[in-house]
Scaffold this motif. Structure first.
Motif, short mmCIF file in Angstrom:
data_model
loop_
_atom_site.label_atom_id
_atom_site.label_comp_id
_atom_site.label_asym_id
_atom_site.label_seq_id
_atom_site.Cartn_x
_atom_site.Cartn_y
_atom_site.Cartn_z
N ASN A 137 25.95 -24.46 6.68
CA ASN A 137 27.20 -24.67 6.35
C ASN A 137 27.81 -23.01 5.71
OD1 ASN A 137 27.69 -27.38 6.94
ND2 ASN A 137 27.34 -27.93 4.87
N LYS A 138 26.88 -22.54 4.95
CA LYS A 138 27.33 -21.41 4.33
C LYS A 138 27.54 -20.29 5.55
CE LYS A 138 25.73 -17.95 0.94
NZ LYS A 138 24.65 -17.54 0.00
N LEU A 139 26.77 -20.27 6.62
CA LEU A 139 26.60 -19.29 7.73
C LEU A 139 27.94 -19.92 8.44
CD1 LEU A 139 23.05 -19.67 9.24
CD2 LEU A 139 24.20 -17.59 8.17
N GLU A 140 28.61 -21.01 8.57
CA GLU A 140 29.68 -21.47 9.14
C GLU A 140 30.77 -20.98 8.49
OE1 GLU A 140 32.14 -22.99 12.04
OE2 GLU A 140 29.96 -23.17 12.22
N ARG A 141 30.78 -21.09 7.12
CA ARG A 141 31.95 -20.41 6.39
C ARG A 141 32.19 -18.79 6.58
NH1 ARG A 141 29.95 -24.24 2.86
NH2 ARG A 141 28.84 -22.38 1.40
N ILE A 142 30.96 -18.30 6.37
CA ILE A 142 30.98 -16.79 6.80
C ILE A 142 31.61 -16.52 8.13
CG2 ILE A 142 29.44 -14.87 7.16
CD1 ILE A 142 27.76 -16.03 4.88
N LYS A 143 31.08 -17.17 9.16
CA LYS A 143 31.60 -16.90 10.44
C LYS A 143 33.17 -17.20 10.48
CE LYS A 143 30.81 -19.87 13.62
NZ LYS A 143 30.44 -21.18 14.48
N ILE A 148 29.65 -11.77 14.65
CA ILE A 148 30.27 -12.97 14.79
C ILE A 148 29.09 -13.69 15.69
CG2 ILE A 148 31.64 -14.84 15.66
CD1 ILE A 148 33.94 -12.78 14.49
N ALA A 149 28.60 -13.00 16.87
CA ALA A 149 27.69 -13.39 17.74
C ALA A 149 26.24 -13.47 16.99
CB ALA A 149 27.62 -12.45 18.96
N GLN A 150 25.87 -12.46 16.12
CA GLN A 150 24.70 -12.68 15.34
C GLN A 150 24.75 -13.85 14.52
OE1 GLN A 150 24.67 -8.66 13.62
NE2 GLN A 150 23.53 -7.78 15.15
N LEU A 151 25.76 -14.13 13.63
CA LEU A 151 25.93 -15.28 13.08
C LEU A 151 25.80 -16.49 13.75
CD1 LEU A 151 28.71 -14.26 10.50
CD2 LEU A 151 26.57 -14.72 10.02
N LYS A 152 26.28 -16.63 14.77
CA LYS A 152 26.38 -17.88 15.82
C LYS A 152 24.87 -18.19 16.30
CE LYS A 152 30.85 -17.98 17.65
NZ LYS A 152 31.77 -17.73 18.64
N GLU A 153 24.18 -16.98 16.61
CA GLU A 153 22.53 -16.94 17.01
C GLU A 153 21.80 -17.46 15.70
OE1 GLU A 153 19.46 -13.63 18.35
OE2 GLU A 153 21.67 -13.51 19.09
N PHE A 154 22.16 -16.89 14.71
CA PHE A 154 21.46 -17.34 13.32
C PHE A 154 21.61 -18.56 13.38
CE2 PHE A 154 20.21 -16.12 8.83
CZ PHE A 154 19.06 -15.64 9.10
N GLU A 155 22.69 -19.16 13.10
CA GLU A 155 23.04 -20.50 13.05
C GLU A 155 22.38 -21.47 13.93
OE1 GLU A 155 26.95 -23.24 12.36
OE2 GLU A 155 27.17 -21.56 13.37
N ARG A 202 35.35 -16.83 8.32
CA ARG A 202 35.93 -15.62 7.57
C ARG A 202 35.88 -14.44 8.44
NH1 ARG A 202 33.05 -17.10 2.81
NH2 ARG A 202 31.79 -15.47 3.01
N GLN A 203 34.80 -14.27 9.03
CA GLN A 203 34.47 -13.28 10.03
C GLN A 203 35.59 -13.16 11.24
OE1 GLN A 203 33.05 -10.82 8.24
NE2 GLN A 203 31.79 -10.36 10.15
N GLU A 204 35.55 -14.38 11.62
CA GLU A 204 36.66 -14.88 12.86
C GLU A 204 38.26 -14.58 12.44
OE1 GLU A 204 35.38 -18.68 13.88
OE2 GLU A 204 34.20 -17.88 15.50
N ALA A 205 38.51 -14.98 11.05
CA ALA A 205 39.65 -14.66 10.51
C ALA A 205 39.98 -13.14 10.54
CB ALA A 205 40.08 -15.14 9.29
N GLY A 206 39.04 -12.48 10.19
CA GLY A 206 38.97 -10.76 10.00
C GLY A 206 39.18 -10.18 11.44
N LEU A 207 38.55 -10.75 12.34
CA LEU A 207 38.56 -10.36 13.73
C LEU A 207 39.94 -10.55 14.36
CD1 LEU A 207 37.12 -9.54 16.26
CD2 LEU A 207 36.72 -11.91 16.92
N VAL A 208 40.93 -11.57 13.84
CA VAL A 208 41.81 -12.03 14.24
C VAL A 208 42.96 -10.56 13.84
CG1 VAL A 208 44.09 -13.09 14.00
CG2 VAL A 208 42.02 -14.29 14.64
N LYS A 209 42.86 -10.14 12.51
CA LYS A 209 43.48 -9.18 11.90
C LYS A 209 43.18 -7.98 12.83
CE LYS A 209 44.15 -11.21 7.38
NZ LYS A 209 43.72 -11.41 6.10
N LEU A 210 41.76 -7.59 12.76
CA LEU A 210 41.43 -6.55 13.56
C LEU A 210 41.99 -6.34 14.88
CD1 LEU A 210 37.76 -6.02 12.26
CD2 LEU A 210 39.66 -4.56 11.70
N GLN A 211 41.95 -7.65 15.72
CA GLN A 211 42.65 -7.55 16.90
C GLN A 211 44.38 -7.15 17.04
OE1 GLN A 211 41.23 -11.51 18.26
NE2 GLN A 211 39.70 -10.47 19.16
N GLU A 212 44.95 -7.72 15.88
CA GLU A 212 46.14 -7.32 15.83
C GLU A 212 46.22 -5.75 15.72
OE1 GLU A 212 47.48 -9.82 12.62
OE2 GLU A 212 47.47 -11.56 13.98
#
Length: 150
Positions: free
Chosen positions: A73-79, A38-45, A81-91
């Motif tokens: 916008n595509k990077l934002e959507r990927i980010k 996610i940090a890499q996606l933000k940096e890339f964005e 999805r990754q953040e939603a996946g992160l929430v599941k991984l944190q759970e």
């Protein structure tokens, strides 16, 4: 429960705790990996946004501008999805942590029981030794008394 049985249960609890720890570490690694992604996606964005700003100062054509916007916008959507996946991984990480702490507590309970049994055994052994010592002293005194009476 005998000490042998308790030691078998303790070994089982230790294995379960080790397995739970492995699952926890795996979950923590997955969370850290997703956070890095996610940090890499933000940096890339941010890099693309900056590049778009710089190029727009030098009369960026509409097609290129729209391509930048679409890619950002595509990077934002990927980010997202990754953040939603992160929430599941944190759970999942929280469940793994809870499971590990539970297994750790179970192991400590068994260790406590083993220690309690050991202390009780030592107490009984000390009591038996004291009784034996008292019996020896009593029989020695009885022999001395019998000898005096003769």
């Amino acid at each position: 429960m005998s000490d042998k049985a308790l030691n078998l249960v303790l070994d089982l609890r230790k294995r379960e705790e080790d397995e739970a720890l492995e699952l926890l570490l795996e979950a923590q690694n997955n969370v850290a990996s997703f956070e890095r992604q996610i940090a890499q996606l933000k940096e890339f964005e941010n890099i693309y946004i900056e590049e778009m700003k710089v190029k727009s100062q030098f009369q960026l054509d509409m097609g290129t501008y729209l391509a930048y916007q679409q890619f950002i916008n595509k990077l934002e959507r990927i980010k997202e999805r990754q953040e939603a996946g992160l929430v599941k991984l944190q759970e999942q990480e929280n469940r793994a942590r809870s499971n590990y702490l539970d297994k750790q507590q179970q192991r400590k309970i068994i260790e406590s029981l083993i220690e309690k049994h050991r202390l009780e055994r030592e107490r009984l052994e000390a009591k038996a030794e004291q009784k034996l010592s008292d019996d020896i002293v009593s029989s020695k005194q009885a022999r001395l008394l019998i000898e005096k009476m003769k």
